[in-house]
Motif scaffolding. Structure first.
Motif, PDB file in Angstrom:
ATOM      1  N   GLY A 137     -27.982 -73.544  41.308  1.00  0.00           N
ATOM      2  CA  GLY A 137     -28.333 -72.328  41.027  1.00  0.00           C
ATOM      3  C   GLY A 137     -29.617 -71.995  42.839  1.00  0.00           C
ATOM      4  N   ASP A 138     -29.539 -70.501  42.831  1.00  0.00           N
ATOM      5  CA  ASP A 138     -30.729 -70.873  44.146  1.00  0.00           C
ATOM      6  C   ASP A 138     -31.639 -70.862  44.010  1.00  0.00           C
ATOM      7  OD1 ASP A 138     -32.105 -68.819  46.253  1.00  0.00           O
ATOM      8  OD2 ASP A 138     -32.113 -67.206  45.413  1.00  0.00           O
ATOM      9  N   ALA A 139     -32.282 -72.051  44.479  1.00  0.00           N
ATOM     10  CA  ALA A 139     -33.666 -73.043  44.242  1.00  0.00           C
ATOM     11  C   ALA A 139     -34.420 -72.404  45.778  1.00  0.00           C
ATOM     12  CB  ALA A 139     -33.182 -74.594  44.738  1.00  0.00           C
ATOM     13  N   ALA A 140     -34.836 -71.248  45.312  1.00  0.00           N
ATOM     14  CA  ALA A 140     -36.141 -71.023  46.323  1.00  0.00           C
ATOM     15  C   ALA A 140     -36.986 -71.445  45.756  1.00  0.00           C
ATOM     16  CB  ALA A 140     -36.037 -69.725  46.231  1.00  0.00           C
ATOM     17  N   ALA A 147     -35.075 -73.932  35.812  1.00  0.00           N
ATOM     18  CA  ALA A 147     -34.966 -73.188  36.666  1.00  0.00           C
ATOM     19  C   ALA A 147     -34.353 -74.240  38.015  1.00  0.00           C
ATOM     20  CB  ALA A 147     -36.241 -72.410  38.077  1.00  0.00           C
ATOM     21  N   PRO A 148     -33.305 -73.299  38.483  1.00  0.00           N
ATOM     22  CA  PRO A 148     -32.631 -73.662  39.870  1.00  0.00           C
ATOM     23  C   PRO A 148     -33.773 -75.067  40.615  1.00  0.00           C
ATOM     24  CG  PRO A 148     -31.580 -71.825  39.832  1.00  0.00           C
ATOM     25  CD  PRO A 148     -32.382 -71.870  38.732  1.00  0.00           C
ATOM     26  N   GLY A 149     -33.065 -76.024  41.429  1.00  0.00           N
ATOM     27  CA  GLY A 149     -33.815 -76.569  41.874  1.00  0.00           C
ATOM     28  C   GLY A 149     -33.351 -78.519  41.180  1.00  0.00           C
ATOM     29  N   SER A 150     -34.260 -79.148  42.134  1.00  0.00           N
ATOM     30  CA  SER A 150     -34.483 -80.077  42.480  1.00  0.00           C
ATOM     31  C   SER A 150     -35.400 -80.483  40.866  1.00  0.00           C
ATOM     32  CB  SER A 150     -34.904 -81.521  43.803  1.00  0.00           C
ATOM     33  OG  SER A 150     -35.406 -82.410  42.933  1.00  0.00           O
ATOM     34  N   TRP A 151     -35.625 -81.564  39.552  1.00  0.00           N
ATOM     35  CA  TRP A 151     -36.698 -82.018  38.558  1.00  0.00           C
ATOM     36  C   TRP A 151     -36.390 -83.888  38.585  1.00  0.00           C
ATOM     37  CZ3 TRP A 151     -39.312 -77.728  35.509  1.00  0.00           C
ATOM     38  CH2 TRP A 151     -38.470 -76.678  35.669  1.00  0.00           C
ATOM     39  N   ARG A 152     -37.806 -83.618  38.607  1.00  0.00           N
ATOM     40  CA  ARG A 152     -38.514 -85.283  38.633  1.00  0.00           C
ATOM     41  C   ARG A 152     -38.984 -84.988  37.227  1.00  0.00           C
ATOM     42  NH1 ARG A 152     -38.730 -89.773  40.855  1.00  0.00           N
ATOM     43  NH2 ARG A 152     -38.374 -88.433  43.332  1.00  0.00           N
ATOM     44  N   LEU A 153     -38.326 -86.530  36.084  1.00  0.00           N
ATOM     45  CA  LEU A 153     -38.361 -86.483  34.794  1.00  0.00           C
ATOM     46  C   LEU A 153     -38.999 -87.665  34.237  1.00  0.00           C
ATOM     47  CD1 LEU A 153     -35.207 -85.439  33.532  1.00  0.00           C
ATOM     48  CD2 LEU A 153     -37.049 -83.606  34.044  1.00  0.00           C
ATOM     49  N   PHE A 154     -40.342 -87.066  34.020  1.00  0.00           N
ATOM     50  CA  PHE A 154     -40.416 -88.952  34.052  1.00  0.00           C
ATOM     51  C   PHE A 154     -41.209 -89.226  32.777  1.00  0.00           C
ATOM     52  CE2 PHE A 154     -42.836 -86.650  37.625  1.00  0.00           C
ATOM     53  CZ  PHE A 154     -43.090 -87.389  38.310  1.00  0.00           C
ATOM     54  N   ALA A 155     -40.993 -90.245  31.841  1.00  0.00           N
ATOM     55  CA  ALA A 155     -41.491 -91.438  31.254  1.00  0.00           C
ATOM     56  C   ALA A 155     -42.727 -91.779  31.525  1.00  0.00           C
ATOM     57  CB  ALA A 155     -40.411 -92.030  30.847  1.00  0.00           C
ATOM     58  N   SER A 156     -42.810 -91.951  30.304  1.00  0.00           N
ATOM     59  CA  SER A 156     -44.681 -93.048  30.145  1.00  0.00           C
ATOM     60  C   SER A 156     -44.496 -93.358  28.889  1.00  0.00           C
ATOM     61  CB  SER A 156     -46.379 -91.562  30.656  1.00  0.00           C
ATOM     62  OG  SER A 156     -46.825 -92.358  30.520  1.00  0.00           O
ATOM     63  N   PHE A 157     -44.858 -94.908  28.497  1.00  0.00           N
ATOM     64  CA  PHE A 157     -45.205 -95.379  27.104  1.00  0.00           C
ATOM     65  C   PHE A 157     -45.694 -96.604  27.595  1.00  0.00           C
ATOM     66  CE2 PHE A 157     -40.720 -96.391  30.161  1.00  0.00           C
ATOM     67  CZ  PHE A 157     -41.529 -97.937  30.108  1.00  0.00           C
ATOM     68  N   THR A 161     -27.830 -83.716  36.291  1.00  0.00           N
ATOM     69  CA  THR A 161     -27.713 -82.501  36.477  1.00  0.00           C
ATOM     70  C   THR A 161     -28.258 -82.084  35.281  1.00  0.00           C
ATOM     71  OG1 THR A 161     -25.146 -82.183  36.193  1.00  0.00           O
ATOM     72  CG2 THR A 161     -25.922 -81.878  38.345  1.00  0.00           C
ATOM     73  N   LEU A 162     -28.577 -80.700  35.366  1.00  0.00           N
ATOM     74  CA  LEU A 162     -28.991 -80.232  33.591  1.00  0.00           C
ATOM     75  C   LEU A 162     -28.377 -78.338  34.073  1.00  0.00           C
ATOM     76  CD1 LEU A 162     -32.025 -81.408  32.576  1.00  0.00           C
ATOM     77  CD2 LEU A 162     -30.414 -82.122  31.322  1.00  0.00           C
ATOM     78  N   PRO A 163     -28.261 -77.967  33.291  1.00  0.00           N
ATOM     79  CA  PRO A 163     -28.306 -76.379  33.044  1.00  0.00           C
ATOM     80  C   PRO A 163     -29.178 -75.419  34.053  1.00  0.00           C
ATOM     81  CG  PRO A 163     -27.690 -76.969  31.071  1.00  0.00           C
ATOM     82  CD  PRO A 163     -28.090 -78.141  31.589  1.00  0.00           C
ATOM     83  N   SER A 164     -29.419 -74.267  33.911  1.00  0.00           N
ATOM     84  CA  SER A 164     -29.747 -72.872  34.697  1.00  0.00           C
ATOM     85  C   SER A 164     -30.454 -72.303  32.864  1.00  0.00           C
ATOM     86  CB  SER A 164     -29.644 -72.929  35.649  1.00  0.00           C
ATOM     87  OG  SER A 164     -30.688 -71.915  35.807  1.00  0.00           O
TER      88      SER A 164
END
Length: 246
Positions: free
Chosen positions: A125-128, A93-103, A28-31
């Motif tokens: 949070g409210d993930a509209a 912003a609230p919601g699901s995030w994908r984090l990519f590492a390119s190397f 998780t990460l803060p909003s």
């Protein structure tokens, strides 16, 4: 062609490939505020990799994208001596995030090969969700008009041409950024699959434009959200548009 010697395989939707793994305790990460995401890349021996090759002047490219393909961030994290990377993200912003590492590992079984791995995190949070903008051939950012020409087909290599104008006049003062005049990244609607469209326009001086070409090889049909980053007057700008791939 800058970057053409490092063509990533796969769509980046896994946290492991070829014996390498993107590892992190963060789920998780803060909003609404800056946040640091820490991670390591481990090799087939399970130990953190610490030797990476330069790719477009950086040893690691890190991307964040929300599930509705908003909130794009492209940053260059820093690595501690023990192989732990720190990516300082801007407000999420609230919601699901994908984090990519390119190397590109500089040693080991994957030496010289380009990898893109990812993990997901939740921002409470409210993930509209925001609807994806309709496919278009042009968009605007900071008074600049960005036009994309080309009709890529899924799974086939195809050139794309990007033209940049301002007030109806061709822009010729693009400044070098990451050893190119513009950086282009794409994400697929629905699963956020990753694609880096490699530039084929060489940097020949301190000023470039208005036309830039890219090698596009988008593996899946459907809508892709393109993010073009270019720099003028010392300011980095990001233009986004939706491209339909047949």
């Amino acid at each position: 062609m800058p970057g053409m010697d490092h063509m990533a395989s796969g769509n980046g939707l896994s946290d492991r490939q070829g014996g390498y793994r993107l590892a992190s305790d963060g789920t998780t990460l803060p909003s609404g505020k800056q946040a640091a995401y820490r991670f390591t890349v481990t090799g087939s021996d399970g130990k953190p990799v610490t030797d990476f090759a330069l790719d477009q002047t950086k040893r690691m490219h890190f991307y964040a994208i929300r599930s509705d393909l908003t909130g794009f961030q492209h940053i260059h994290p820093t690595m501690a001596a023990d192989g732990t990377w720190r990516a300082d993200l801007s407000s999420l912003a609230p919601g699901s995030w994908r984090l990519f590492a390119s190397f590109t590992p500089n040693t080991g079984t994957g030496e010289g090969k380009d990898f893109v791995l990812s993990r997901t995190v939740t921002v409470p949070g409210d993930a509209a969700k925001s609807p994806l903008p309709a496919p278009a051939t042009s968009t605007q950012v900071d008074g600049y008009t960005v036009t994309v020409k080309g009709e890529p087909m899924a799974g086939m290599a195809h050139p794309l041409t990007v033209s940049i104008a301002r007030d109806g006049k061709a822009v010729t003062d693009l400044e070098p950024y990451l050893d190119t005049y513009a950086h282009l990244t794409a994400f697929h609607e629905g699963d956020a699959a990753f694609a880096h469209l490699h530039p084929t326009t060489k940097v020949t001086g301190d000023h470039g434009g208005p036309d830039l070409t890219f090698h596009a090889e988008l593996p899946t049909s459907g809508n892709w959200r393109l993010f073009l980053q270019f720099q003028t007057g010392g300011t980095l700008r990001t233009a986004a548009l939706t491209l339909r791939v047949g």
